[in-house]
Design an enzyme around this catalytic site. Structure first.
Site, PDB file in Angstrom:
ATOM      1  N   HIS A  15       0.865  -1.203   0.000  1.00 27.17           N
ATOM      2  CA  HIS A  15       0.000   0.000   0.000  1.00 27.17           C
ATOM      3  C   HIS A  15       0.894   1.243   0.000  1.00 27.17           C
ATOM      4  O   HIS A  15       1.485   1.577   1.021  1.00 27.17           O
ATOM      5  CB  HIS A  15      -0.894  -0.012   1.245  1.00 27.17           C
ATOM      6  CG  HIS A  15      -1.889   1.103   1.304  1.00 27.17           C
ATOM      7  ND1 HIS A  15      -3.195   0.910   1.695  1.00 27.17           N
ATOM      8  CD2 HIS A  15      -1.795   2.433   1.027  1.00 27.17           C
ATOM      9  CE1 HIS A  15      -3.849   2.064   1.661  1.00 27.17           C
ATOM     10  NE2 HIS A  15      -3.006   3.005   1.255  1.00 27.17           N
ATOM     11  N   HIS A  17       1.566   5.425  -1.556  1.00 22.66           N
ATOM     12  CA  HIS A  17       1.202   6.628  -2.313  1.00 22.66           C
ATOM     13  C   HIS A  17       2.487   7.263  -2.824  1.00 22.66           C
ATOM     14  O   HIS A  17       3.323   7.677  -2.020  1.00 22.66           O
ATOM     15  CB  HIS A  17       0.483   7.640  -1.407  1.00 22.66           C
ATOM     16  CG  HIS A  17      -0.813   7.118  -0.861  1.00 22.66           C
ATOM     17  ND1 HIS A  17      -2.026   7.333  -1.477  1.00 22.66           N
ATOM     18  CD2 HIS A  17      -1.081   6.357   0.234  1.00 22.66           C
ATOM     19  CE1 HIS A  17      -2.987   6.748  -0.780  1.00 22.66           C
ATOM     20  NE2 HIS A  17      -2.438   6.144   0.255  1.00 22.66           N
ATOM     21  N   ARG A  19       2.204   9.674  -5.331  1.00 21.39           N
ATOM     22  CA  ARG A  19       1.786  10.981  -5.860  1.00 21.39           C
ATOM     23  C   ARG A  19       2.170  11.157  -7.322  1.00 21.39           C
ATOM     24  O   ARG A  19       2.363  10.194  -8.045  1.00 21.39           O
ATOM     25  CB  ARG A  19       2.344  12.136  -5.011  1.00 21.39           C
ATOM     26  CG  ARG A  19       2.163  11.983  -3.507  1.00 21.39           C
ATOM     27  CD  ARG A  19       0.726  11.887  -3.086  1.00 21.39           C
ATOM     28  NE  ARG A  19       0.581  12.027  -1.645  1.00 21.39           N
ATOM     29  CZ  ARG A  19      -0.440  11.537  -0.968  1.00 21.39           C
ATOM     30  NH1 ARG A  19      -1.398  10.863  -1.558  1.00 21.39           N
ATOM     31  NH2 ARG A  19      -0.516  11.723   0.323  1.00 21.39           N
ATOM     32  N   ASN A  44      -5.277   7.781  -5.642  1.00 20.26           N
ATOM     33  CA  ASN A  44      -6.115   8.914  -5.211  1.00 20.26           C
ATOM     34  C   ASN A  44      -5.438  10.237  -5.548  1.00 20.26           C
ATOM     35  O   ASN A  44      -5.155  11.054  -4.676  1.00 20.26           O
ATOM     36  CB  ASN A  44      -6.431   8.818  -3.712  1.00 20.26           C
ATOM     37  CG  ASN A  44      -5.186   8.791  -2.842  1.00 20.26           C
ATOM     38  OD1 ASN A  44      -4.107   8.403  -3.284  1.00 20.26           O
ATOM     39  ND2 ASN A  44      -5.331   9.202  -1.598  1.00 20.26           N
ATOM     40  N   LYS A 113      -9.418  -0.486  -5.543  1.00 17.88           N
ATOM     41  CA  LYS A 113      -9.352   0.202  -4.258  1.00 17.88           C
ATOM     42  C   LYS A 113     -10.678   0.886  -3.964  1.00 17.88           C
ATOM     43  O   LYS A 113     -11.163   1.672  -4.775  1.00 17.88           O
ATOM     44  CB  LYS A 113      -8.220   1.235  -4.275  1.00 17.88           C
ATOM     45  CG  LYS A 113      -8.108   2.081  -3.011  1.00 17.88           C
ATOM     46  CD  LYS A 113      -7.648   1.271  -1.813  1.00 17.88           C
ATOM     47  CE  LYS A 113      -7.843   2.011  -0.502  1.00 17.88           C
ATOM     48  NZ  LYS A 113      -6.806   2.974  -0.198  1.00 17.88           N
ATOM     49  N   HIS A 155     -10.708   0.639   2.038  1.00 14.04           N
ATOM     50  CA  HIS A 155     -10.537   1.601   3.132  1.00 14.04           C
ATOM     51  C   HIS A 155     -11.857   1.569   3.903  1.00 14.04           C
ATOM     52  O   HIS A 155     -12.801   2.264   3.562  1.00 14.04           O
ATOM     53  CB  HIS A 155     -10.260   3.004   2.577  1.00 14.04           C
ATOM     54  CG  HIS A 155      -9.964   4.013   3.649  1.00 14.04           C
ATOM     55  ND1 HIS A 155      -8.888   4.864   3.575  1.00 14.04           N
ATOM     56  CD2 HIS A 155     -10.583   4.287   4.829  1.00 14.04           C
ATOM     57  CE1 HIS A 155      -8.870   5.628   4.671  1.00 14.04           C
ATOM     58  NE2 HIS A 155      -9.902   5.300   5.435  1.00 14.04           N
ATOM     59  N   HIS A 193      -4.704  -0.733   5.919  1.00 13.46           N
ATOM     60  CA  HIS A 193      -4.225  -0.001   7.106  1.00 13.46           C
ATOM     61  C   HIS A 193      -5.111  -0.206   8.335  1.00 13.46           C
ATOM     62  O   HIS A 193      -5.716   0.728   8.863  1.00 13.46           O
ATOM     63  CB  HIS A 193      -4.047   1.493   6.811  1.00 13.46           C
ATOM     64  CG  HIS A 193      -5.115   2.117   5.943  1.00 13.46           C
ATOM     65  ND1 HIS A 193      -6.441   2.031   6.224  1.00 13.46           N
ATOM     66  CD2 HIS A 193      -5.027   2.818   4.791  1.00 13.46           C
ATOM     67  CE1 HIS A 193      -7.129   2.654   5.287  1.00 13.46           C
ATOM     68  NE2 HIS A 193      -6.292   3.139   4.405  1.00 13.46           N
ATOM     69  N   ASP A 266       1.269   2.536   3.583  1.00 11.06           N
ATOM     70  CA  ASP A 266       0.397   3.706   3.418  1.00 11.06           C
ATOM     71  C   ASP A 266       1.231   4.976   3.590  1.00 11.06           C
ATOM     72  O   ASP A 266       0.741   5.990   4.114  1.00 11.06           O
ATOM     73  CB  ASP A 266      -0.784   3.688   4.400  1.00 11.06           C
ATOM     74  CG  ASP A 266      -1.849   4.719   4.012  1.00 11.06           C
ATOM     75  OD1 ASP A 266      -1.832   5.186   2.857  1.00 11.06           O
ATOM     76  OD2 ASP A 266      -2.688   5.043   4.865  1.00 11.06           O
ATOM     77  N   HIS A 270       2.852  14.559   2.199  1.00  9.24           N
ATOM     78  CA  HIS A 270       2.187  15.827   1.901  1.00  9.24           C
ATOM     79  C   HIS A 270       3.221  16.922   2.100  1.00  9.24           C
ATOM     80  O   HIS A 270       4.011  16.854   3.052  1.00  9.24           O
ATOM     81  CB  HIS A 270       1.039  16.087   2.878  1.00  9.24           C
ATOM     82  CG  HIS A 270      -0.144  15.198   2.664  1.00  9.24           C
ATOM     83  ND1 HIS A 270      -1.094  15.437   1.714  1.00  9.24           N
ATOM     84  CD2 HIS A 270      -0.502  14.041   3.279  1.00  9.24           C
ATOM     85  CE1 HIS A 270      -2.013  14.483   1.752  1.00  9.24           C
ATOM     86  NE2 HIS A 270      -1.673  13.606   2.687  1.00  9.24           N
ATOM     87  N   ALA A 282      -3.695  18.098   6.272  1.00 16.80           N
ATOM     88  CA  ALA A 282      -3.896  16.876   5.477  1.00 16.80           C
ATOM     89  C   ALA A 282      -3.523  15.637   6.286  1.00 16.80           C
ATOM     90  O   ALA A 282      -2.568  15.651   7.076  1.00 16.80           O
ATOM     91  CB  ALA A 282      -3.046  16.947   4.227  1.00 16.80           C
TER      92      ALA A 282
END
Ligand code: DOR
Ligand code: ZN
Length: 360
Positions: A15, A17, A19, A44, A113, A155, A193, A266, A270, A282
């Site tokens: 899992h 991110h 970006r 996402n 997802k 999620h 998560h 996860d 940010h 965030a």
């Protein structure tokens, strides 16, 4: 006697991110330096770029591949070329079951997802506002996924405003997840998560092809850490860390070697400006620069280093079409100073020392 050296197969982040744009380059190289053989890539992205269609997903995949090609040689040499991208469909209310299956059969995505949003279009986490609002309306999609054994990565958090923040996960377990499992007994599911001890009991005990990813930060922090010495945005993520008893329960399943639990960081970077604003901070914790060391430290504290390899590098990898790596990585007892920031993003436990170091 305590081990000072652990050698296990290279791992897989279930899992992640990474970006887009400039941020992608920075954070992707962290995961590569951590010797991951690949990752489940979350889609996402900023609307309308979410990986909610075949076209968007292919185009995001291309941008990642370009970045992997372009990475500097030296320490990362060769790792980028071999990095396995397990793309995910960002499920919406609109996509048809046929399109979900087509994307899977054509190798565009490996899993689906599920993010949920409420009727006002408020999502439960970063970039989830365009997620599913009508879960029952997605049952035909789940039916098709069950038939084709397409994993559902969920999620599971209730998104209604009036649900207590710390109960969102357990409410969703009984209201959303359980009926899905009962309706689709052959649907492979990953509970993403996981943070609540009762959700951990559920995943461990239910008679279903179900697994859970657990982040390094949720194994290490409880909800108090968000409030110590003033508000700490650096410890704010979704699902929010829970009370200590839940953290301990989840950790017990993980470090006792239960095969239904596996590493998914996860890691969710940010920019500091978004993370440290007073209103609308965030959610997300950036752990990918030291994920292996954080997990190793956790297992070591629980005298469970023998279970580290399966958790990081074996458990339910087949679900993603991955094999256990034939290459190894080695972690050594020794001091690692965690950088405060990488590319303008605060690193989890930045400025502190960890007692383990990935050395090869
Ligand atoms: O803390 C989180 N951050 N949880 C998520 O589910 C999403 C993630 C993000 O994308 O920032
Ligand atoms: Zn995530």
């Amino acid at each position: 006697m305590k081990e000072n050296l652990v050698t296990i197969p290279r791992w897989f982040d279930r899992h992640l991110h990474i970006r887009d744009g400039g941020m992608m380059r920075t954070v992707l190289s962290c995961t590569l330096k951590q010797r991951a053989t690949g990752a489940v890539i979350m889609g996402n992205l900023k609307h309308p770029d979410e990986t909610s269609t075949i076209q968007n997903t292919l185009s995001y995949r291309k941008r990642i591949l370009n970045e992997l090609q372009d990475l500097p040689s030296g320490e990362l040499f060769g790792l980028g070329q071999k990095f396995k991208l397990c793309m995910t469909l960002y499920l919406t209310d609109d996509i048809s079951p046929e399109e979900v299956v087509r994307g899977f059969k054509e190798g565009v995505w490996r899993a689906v997802k599920l993010y949920m949003a409420n009727q006002k279009g408020q999502g439960g986490t970063t970039g989830s506002a365009h997620g599913v609002k009508n879960l029952l309306g997605r049952y035909p999609v789940f039916e098709a996924m069950e038939k084709h054994k397409i994993p559902l990565l969920g999620h599971f958090e209730a998104v209604e405003e009036d649900v207590d923040e710390f109960d969102r996960e357990i409410v969703s377990v009984y209201r959303d997840l359980k009926p899905i499992l009962e309706s689709f007994p052959e649907l492979p599911v990953v509970f993403e998560h996981l943070t609540d001890g009762r959700a951990a009991d559920f995943v461990a005990e239910v008679d279903h092809d179900i697994y859970a990813t657990v982040t390094a930060h949720h194994l290490m922090i409880n909800r108090n850490t968000m409030f110590w010495g003033g508000m700490n945005p650096g410890h704010y993520c979704k699902p929010v860390p829970k009370r200590e008893t839940h953290r301990a329960k989840v950790r017990q399943y993980v470090t006792s070697g239960n095969r239904r639990f596996g590493a998914g960081t996860d890691s969710a970077p940010h920019d500091e400006s978004v993370k440290s604003r007073c209103y609308g901070c965030a959610a997300g914790i950036f752990t990918s620069p030291t994920a292996v060391e954080l997990y190793t430290m956790t297992f070591d504290e629980d005298n469970a280093l023998q279970h580290l390899g399966p958790f990081l590098s074996e458990n339910f990898l087949a679900l993603y079409g991955m094999e256990v790596s034939s290459e190894t990585m080695t972690i050594e007892r020794g001091t690692l100073v965690v950088p405060q920031k990488i590319g303008g993003v605060q690193v989890f436990k930045g400025g502190t020392e960890l007692p383990w170091k990935l050395v090869g």
